[in-house]
Design a protein around this motif. Structure first.
Motif, PDB file in Angstrom:
ATOM      1  N   ARG A  55      85.218  64.659  57.813  1.00  0.00           N
ATOM      2  CA  ARG A  55      84.694  65.372  58.963  1.00  0.00           C
ATOM      3  C   ARG A  55      83.234  65.746  58.677  1.00  0.00           C
ATOM      4  NH1 ARG A  55      84.811  70.434  60.746  1.00  0.00           N
ATOM      5  NH2 ARG A  55      85.518  71.112  58.710  1.00  0.00           N
ATOM      6  N   LEU A  56      82.415  65.731  59.698  1.00  0.00           N
ATOM      7  CA  LEU A  56      80.998  66.026  59.506  1.00  0.00           C
ATOM      8  C   LEU A  56      80.783  67.543  59.473  1.00  0.00           C
ATOM      9  CD1 LEU A  56      78.618  64.242  59.133  1.00  0.00           C
ATOM     10  CD2 LEU A  56      78.169  64.337  61.569  1.00  0.00           C
ATOM     11  N   VAL A  57      80.222  68.049  58.385  1.00  0.00           N
ATOM     12  CA  VAL A  57      79.914  69.481  58.295  1.00  0.00           C
ATOM     13  C   VAL A  57      78.408  69.638  58.458  1.00  0.00           C
ATOM     14  CG1 VAL A  57      80.066  71.557  56.883  1.00  0.00           C
ATOM     15  CG2 VAL A  57      81.821  69.787  56.700  1.00  0.00           C
TER      16      VAL A  57
ATOM     17  N   VAL B 152      75.791  60.512  56.995  1.00  0.00           N
ATOM     18  CA  VAL B 152      75.791  61.158  58.315  1.00  0.00           C
ATOM     19  C   VAL B 152      75.555  60.136  59.426  1.00  0.00           C
ATOM     20  CG1 VAL B 152      73.349  61.738  58.099  1.00  0.00           C
ATOM     21  CG2 VAL B 152      74.768  63.022  59.666  1.00  0.00           C
ATOM     22  N   ILE B 153      74.820  59.068  59.138  1.00  0.00           N
ATOM     23  CA  ILE B 153      74.497  58.103  60.193  1.00  0.00           C
ATOM     24  C   ILE B 153      75.742  57.329  60.605  1.00  0.00           C
ATOM     25  CG2 ILE B 153      73.184  55.993  60.681  1.00  0.00           C
ATOM     26  CD1 ILE B 153      70.845  57.281  59.313  1.00  0.00           C
ATOM     27  N   TRP B 159      81.002  58.502  66.626  1.00  0.00           N
ATOM     28  CA  TRP B 159      81.059  59.172  67.927  1.00  0.00           C
ATOM     29  C   TRP B 159      80.851  58.202  69.076  1.00  0.00           C
ATOM     30  CZ3 TRP B 159      77.241  63.741  66.651  1.00  0.00           C
ATOM     31  CH2 TRP B 159      77.810  64.527  65.633  1.00  0.00           C
ATOM     32  N   VAL B 160      80.009  57.192  68.842  1.00  0.00           N
ATOM     33  CA  VAL B 160      79.758  56.243  69.929  1.00  0.00           C
ATOM     34  C   VAL B 160      80.616  54.992  69.777  1.00  0.00           C
ATOM     35  CG1 VAL B 160      77.443  57.039  70.480  1.00  0.00           C
ATOM     36  CG2 VAL B 160      77.745  55.297  68.704  1.00  0.00           C
ATOM     37  N   GLY B 161      81.637  55.065  68.949  1.00  0.00           N
ATOM     38  CA  GLY B 161      82.625  53.991  68.916  1.00  0.00           C
ATOM     39  C   GLY B 161      82.484  52.984  67.791  1.00  0.00           C
TER      40      GLY B 161
END
Lengths: 288, 313
Positions: A55-57, B152-153, B159-161
């Motif tokens: 999960r992104l924190v 993170v990227i 999120w966009v699939g």
């Protein structure tokens, strides 16, 4: 009358909505540009679980300040900082001192071969360290300057760019100031450091900042010259953190980021204080 | 003292008396010039000498002169040609992309941020800031952001699939894209600032006069802004070209030349020859070729574009 009013107001309104779009775009771009730095800070305050979680924190609720002690325990981080600071100071001093003296000679001095020597200086700008590093390395190794401050310093001890920028600035000072100082019995060095330098203060500050940044962020040459851990500079030293956790390097990115953050703090501070000088300095360089 | 050459003024030979010669002025420039000769010019001469020897890094005996052997190796040997063309190609791709990104986006950003209010000044400084952070530190940040499993990227792409995690640094093409992202982020603020200061220097008279004649914004950009920015573009082109050709730090930190040499740029190759293959001689010829390319391209761009550059009167 009412028709008239709207006719006057509508272009104004268009400008206003254009400004809002511009603001929104600008803010989005700024957020994107700052994000990597924010991510460095945020990661440096996370726990290992948060770093490795699926999960992104975005921001840890309980900042782990203890992460910042890791670089000091794992590698001689304080020593890296000291090495970097010392080499940077050495380079700044010699670049500025030699630069100011040479700039005075090239702008106000009278001697034969001035033009020729100035072309020699300008030509040096075209020769990067990426071309000259092999012979320099051989010389440094031969005279026993490997793993020393002097070995790192020598490659950046003088900069033709510094001389050029200072000379352009010194040219703008009227000769009559120097004449007046001479009449009043001031020596050459006196007129350089008590007239020229104060009168060209903005350029001198800009050049000093450029040399500071150049020294602090230097990577290529220190990496070649320094092979002993204790003599590492920060840019080379932080790379050691990448592999400091054994095989699974990603597991301790919170600690790596803490080290990276510590290594760039001085630059942030200098940037915050002298921001205006830096921006104007680059503009000046481009206009020349 | 040297005699001055007679000068011709208005068709008459005039002997101009030498101005007063000051040894002290000469001694002011001497230390800087001597050091520059020592750390930049001497190594180039030495590089030429080394290129005719069989110098190895680990050698205990004195190197011997072998004539043009290294040069023929550079241009004919199979191993050399394969790696040389690869590194030239990689460096060229990087340089072209980096110049396009820095100058193109820099110009767009300069237009967007050309607004003289406090918030905009703050945002400009934020965009400009990355330039001052060491590339080696930025490289580690990007390594972490582009991490395949935890970066993170990739998580944002979820999120966009895009659910299968992209291996940014392990992919043949994406590795270069990753490096371009890093260096673009690092350098675009500088181009923006330089363009911005040039934009501020353009007199508003041009725009007023042209809008009276009915020119649209795009036309103004094409026929006023771009031509008047051409000296700035030339300056940025040359500086970005040189710095892109010299790229090393970002590659070293991000990919170490991999995957499969897809990011092994010129400087990386030269470094590799000298310190991993221990072939100082081969490294020297390659470095000289690299230097020649730098000089030729810079000189020819200056010559060609000087004719097409518009300087404001």
């Amino acid at each position: 009358m009412t028709n008239n009013m709207t006719a006057v107001r509508s272009p104004h309104r268009r400008i206003k909505s254009g400004l809002i779009v511009r603001y929104i775009l600008a803010v989005i771009i700024t957020i994107i540009m700052v994000f990597p730095l924010f991510w460095m800070l945020s990661t440096s305050l996370k726990t290992e679980q948060q770093v490795m979680s699926s999960r992104l924190v975005f921001w840890p609720t309980a900042p782990q300040w203890v992460n910042f002690s890791y670089p000091f325990q794992k590698v001689p981080f304080l020593r890296y900082m000291l090495n970097t600071a010392l080499i940077t100071i050495m380079q700044m001093t010699s670049e500025l001192l030699l630069g100011i003296l040479a700039a005075y000679g090239f702008s106000k001095g009278k001697f034969h071969g001035k033009h020729f020597l100035f072309i020699v200086v300008l030509g040096a700008m075209m020769i990067p360290i990426q071309v000259t590093f092999i012979p320099l390395y051989i010389v440094i190794a031969r005279i026993g300057w490997m793993n020393t401050y002097l070995g790192v310093w020598i490659a950046g001890c003088v900069s033709s760019y510094t001389i050029f920028l200072l000379r352009q600035s010194f040219m703008t000072v009227d000769d009559s100031y120097i004449e007046a100082a001479r009449v009043d019995g001031m020596g050459k060095l006196g007129s350089i450091f008590r007239i020229m330098v104060p009168m060209c203060k903005p350029t001198v500050i800009t050049v000093a900042l450029t040399t500071f940044m150049g020294g602090w962020n230097n990577y290529f040459w220190p990496k070649i010259i320094i092979k002993v851990q204790d003599m590492y500079v920060l840019t080379v030293g932080v790379q050691r953190l990448k592999t400091s956790y054994g095989n699974d390097a990603t597991a301790n990115y919170h600690q790596i980021m803490a080290g990276v953050l510590l290594s760039v703090i001085p630059v942030f501070i200098v940037f915050a204080i002298f921001q205006r000088h830096m921006l104007s300095g680059f503009t000046k360089a481009a206009m020349k | 003292m040297k005699k001055t050459k007679p000068m011709v003024i208005n068709g008459r030979q005039v002997n101009i008396r030498p101005e007063k010669y000051f040894w002290s002025d000469f001694f002011l420039v001497l230390p800087a010039v001597l050091l520059l000769l020592l750390v930049t010019y001497y190594p180039v001469a030495e590089l030429i000498r080394i290129s005719f020897t069989d110098w190895r890094l680990t050698m205990t005996t004195a190197p011997e002169y072998v004539g043009w052997k290294n040069w023929t190796w550079l241009f004919t040997a199979k191993t050399s040609l394969r790696y040389l063309t690869n590194s030239l190609q990689v460096t060229l791709i990087y340089t072209v992309c980096n110049i396009t990104i820095d100058l193109g986006i820099g110009l767009l950003l300069a237009h967007l941020f050309n607004h003289l209010t406090k918030p905009f000044a703050f945002m400009r400084a934020m965009i400009f800031m990355p330039r001052y952070i060491a590339m080696s530190s930025c490289g580690i940040i990007f390594l972490w952001m582009l991490n395949t499993d935890y970066g993170v990227i990739n998580k944002m792409l979820e999120w966009v699939g895009v659910t299968n995690h992209i291996n940014w640094l392990g992919d043949d093409n994406l590795a270069m894209v990753s490096i371009l992202m890093l260096t673009g982020w690092h350098g675009v603020g500088y181009c923006m600032m330089i363009y911005l200061s040039a934009l501020l220097g353009i007199s508003s008279d041009y725009y007023e006069a042209s809008s009276l004649d009915g020119a649209t914004g795009l036309q103004q950009f094409r026929y006023i802004t771009l031509p008047l920015l051409s000296p700035t573009t030339l300056f940025l082109f040359i500086t970005t070209f040189i710095s892109s050709m010299k790229v090393y730090q970002s590659v070293d930190v991000m990919t170490s030349g991999g995957p499969r040499n897809k990011t092994a740029v010129m400087v990386y190759y030269i470094y590799d020859l000298a310190f991993n293959d221990n072939r100082i001689d081969r490294s020297a010829v390659t470095a000289l070729l690299f230097f020649a390319i730098l000089l030729i391209v810079t000189a020819s761009t200056m010559r060609v574009t000087n004719k097409n550059v518009h300087y404001e009167a």
